[in-house]
Scaffold this motif. Structure first.
Motif, mmCIF file in Angstrom:
data_model
loop_
_atom_site.group_PDB
_atom_site.id
_atom_site.type_symbol
_atom_site.label_atom_id
_atom_site.label_comp_id
_atom_site.label_asym_id
_atom_site.label_seq_id
_atom_site.Cartn_x
_atom_site.Cartn_y
_atom_site.Cartn_z
ATOM 1 N N GLY A 1 -47.581 -41.214 -1.429
ATOM 2 C CA GLY A 1 -46.614 -40.338 -0.660
ATOM 3 C C GLY A 1 -45.506 -41.103 -0.098
ATOM 4 O O GLY A 1 -45.365 -42.194 -0.112
ATOM 5 N N PRO A 2 -44.664 -40.324 0.720
ATOM 6 C CA PRO A 2 -43.457 -40.968 1.473
ATOM 7 C C PRO A 2 -43.947 -42.124 2.584
ATOM 8 O O PRO A 2 -42.854 -43.126 2.818
ATOM 9 C CB PRO A 2 -42.899 -39.889 2.050
ATOM 10 N N LYS A 3 -45.037 -41.929 2.946
ATOM 11 C CA LYS A 3 -45.391 -42.981 3.944
ATOM 12 C C LYS A 3 -45.977 -44.294 3.278
ATOM 13 O O LYS A 3 -46.387 -45.278 4.136
ATOM 14 C CB LYS A 3 -46.179 -42.373 5.151
ATOM 15 N N GLY A 4 -46.607 -44.279 2.380
ATOM 16 C CA GLY A 4 -47.265 -45.185 1.509
ATOM 17 C C GLY A 4 -48.279 -44.782 0.477
ATOM 18 O O GLY A 4 -48.257 -43.453 0.084
ATOM 19 N N ALA A 5 -49.106 -45.687 0.058
ATOM 20 C CA ALA A 5 -50.366 -45.252 -0.782
ATOM 21 C C ALA A 5 -51.512 -45.687 -0.167
ATOM 22 O O ALA A 5 -51.943 -46.883 0.376
ATOM 23 C CB ALA A 5 -50.125 -45.976 -2.178
ATOM 24 N N VAL B 1 -50.551 -40.189 4.016
ATOM 25 C CA VAL B 1 -49.444 -40.483 3.464
ATOM 26 C C VAL B 1 -48.234 -39.598 3.457
ATOM 27 O O VAL B 1 -47.207 -39.801 3.237
ATOM 28 C CB VAL B 1 -49.664 -40.831 1.821
ATOM 29 N N THR B 2 -48.387 -38.272 3.970
ATOM 30 C CA THR B 2 -47.819 -37.377 4.224
ATOM 31 C C THR B 2 -47.097 -37.355 5.887
ATOM 32 O O THR B 2 -45.883 -37.855 6.240
ATOM 33 C CB THR B 2 -47.896 -35.928 4.048
ATOM 34 N N GLU B 3 -48.011 -36.985 6.691
ATOM 35 C CA GLU B 3 -47.700 -37.152 8.206
ATOM 36 C C GLU B 3 -47.862 -38.164 9.009
ATOM 37 O O GLU B 3 -47.231 -38.568 9.916
ATOM 38 C CB GLU B 3 -48.415 -36.003 8.834
ATOM 39 N N GLY B 4 -49.113 -38.720 8.783
ATOM 40 C CA GLY B 4 -49.773 -39.956 9.218
ATOM 41 C C GLY B 4 -50.610 -39.529 10.452
ATOM 42 O O GLY B 4 -50.743 -38.434 10.618
ATOM 43 N N ILE C 1 -51.269 -44.628 8.837
ATOM 44 C CA ILE C 1 -51.563 -43.922 7.699
ATOM 45 C C ILE C 1 -53.128 -43.914 7.495
ATOM 46 O O ILE C 1 -53.507 -42.853 6.677
ATOM 47 C CB ILE C 1 -50.828 -44.011 6.270
ATOM 48 N N ASP C 2 -53.853 -44.635 7.850
ATOM 49 C CA ASP C 2 -55.391 -44.802 7.716
ATOM 50 C C ASP C 2 -56.168 -44.035 9.262
ATOM 51 O O ASP C 2 -55.873 -45.070 10.274
ATOM 52 C CB ASP C 2 -55.774 -46.348 7.549
ATOM 53 N N GLN C 3 -56.842 -43.071 8.996
ATOM 54 C CA GLN C 3 -57.155 -42.353 10.220
ATOM 55 C C GLN C 3 -58.395 -43.342 10.847
ATOM 56 O O GLN C 3 -58.135 -43.511 12.118
ATOM 57 C CB GLN C 3 -57.801 -41.246 9.890
ATOM 58 N N GLN C 4 -59.051 -43.939 9.971
ATOM 59 C CA GLN C 4 -59.926 -44.877 10.789
ATOM 60 C C GLN C 4 -59.676 -45.792 11.354
ATOM 61 O O GLN C 4 -60.043 -46.255 12.439
ATOM 62 C CB GLN C 4 -61.249 -45.180 9.380
ATOM 63 N N VAL C 5 -58.464 -46.537 11.019
ATOM 64 C CA VAL C 5 -58.111 -47.824 11.508
ATOM 65 C C VAL C 5 -57.138 -47.337 12.851
ATOM 66 O O VAL C 5 -57.170 -48.153 13.921
ATOM 67 C CB VAL C 5 -57.157 -48.487 10.535
ATOM 68 N N VAL C 6 -56.730 -46.369 12.902
ATOM 69 C CA VAL C 6 -55.763 -45.850 13.917
ATOM 70 C C VAL C 6 -56.813 -45.497 15.103
ATOM 71 O O VAL C 6 -56.594 -45.965 16.251
ATOM 72 C CB VAL C 6 -54.983 -44.595 13.651
ATOM 73 N N GLY C 7 -57.881 -44.897 14.674
ATOM 74 C CA GLY C 7 -58.897 -44.644 15.712
ATOM 75 C C GLY C 7 -59.608 -45.829 16.530
ATOM 76 O O GLY C 7 -59.855 -46.157 17.375
#
Length: 177
Positions: free
Chosen positions: A28-32, A79-82, A136-142
């Motif tokens: 997507g626009p933010k990455g893969a 990959v769209t919103e983050g 873009i990775d929910q697990q890593v952000v948390g």
């Protein structure tokens, strides 16, 4: 029957998905991002979405069905919103600031805490008492947000420490004479 698993994962415009074996790759626009599903489910790309179906009627296949669909939906959202986590710092003299790729935290300790931000994650400190973690990775952000919060958890008497923006701190009453 899984109510979540029945629905295909919609792909918004600008997002492409490809399935090879048990691996889904979403660009997507933010990455893969990629996700490897277990052998209990079958993955297929339909006209404008990714469809997940269970293999067999076992309990494990039904469990993996809804979970795999949700993981793929999280890839599309990433990959769209983050994803974003907001932290607040409470306490006299407690503050945060970014220096390059390092978050410097003054938390009332004898030294400043320096947290090196992992790759693929963006940490900003718009105010000295506010930290925003995005990626873009929910697990890593948390996990990054939890690691930062771990340096000084909010305490129940005065509420000092690092807390999530939407977190409620249960306050206790102090000693009485």
């Amino acid at each position: 029957m899984s109510r979540i698993g029945k629905k295909p994962v919609e792909l918004p415009s600008g997002v492409t998905a490809s399935v090879s074996g048990q691996t889904v790759e979403v660009k997507g626009p933010k990455g893969a991002r990629t996700f490897k599903a277990t052998d209990d489910v079958t993955l297929s790309v339909e006209d404008n979405g990714v469809l997940v179906t269970p293999r067999g009627k076992s309990k494990r296949a039904r469990q993996q069905w809804g979970m795999s669909r949700t993981q793929i939906a999280n890839l599309v959202t990433g990959v769209t919103e983050g994803f974003k986590k907001e932290l607040e710092i409470n306490g006299v003299g407690y503050r945060a600031q970014m220096q390059g790729n390092t978050l410097k935290l003054a938390l009332g300790l004898s030294h400043d805490v320096e947290y090196k931000v992992p790759e693929g994650i963006t940490v900003t400190a718009p105010k000295p008492t506010e930290i925003i973690v995005e990626g873009i990775d929910q697990q890593v952000v948390g996990q990054v947000a939890a690691n930062i919060r771990q340096y000084r958890k909010p305490e129940p008497y005065k509420g000092k420490g690092i807390k999530y923006k939407d977190e409620y701190i249960f306050r206790k009453e102090g000693k009485k004479k």
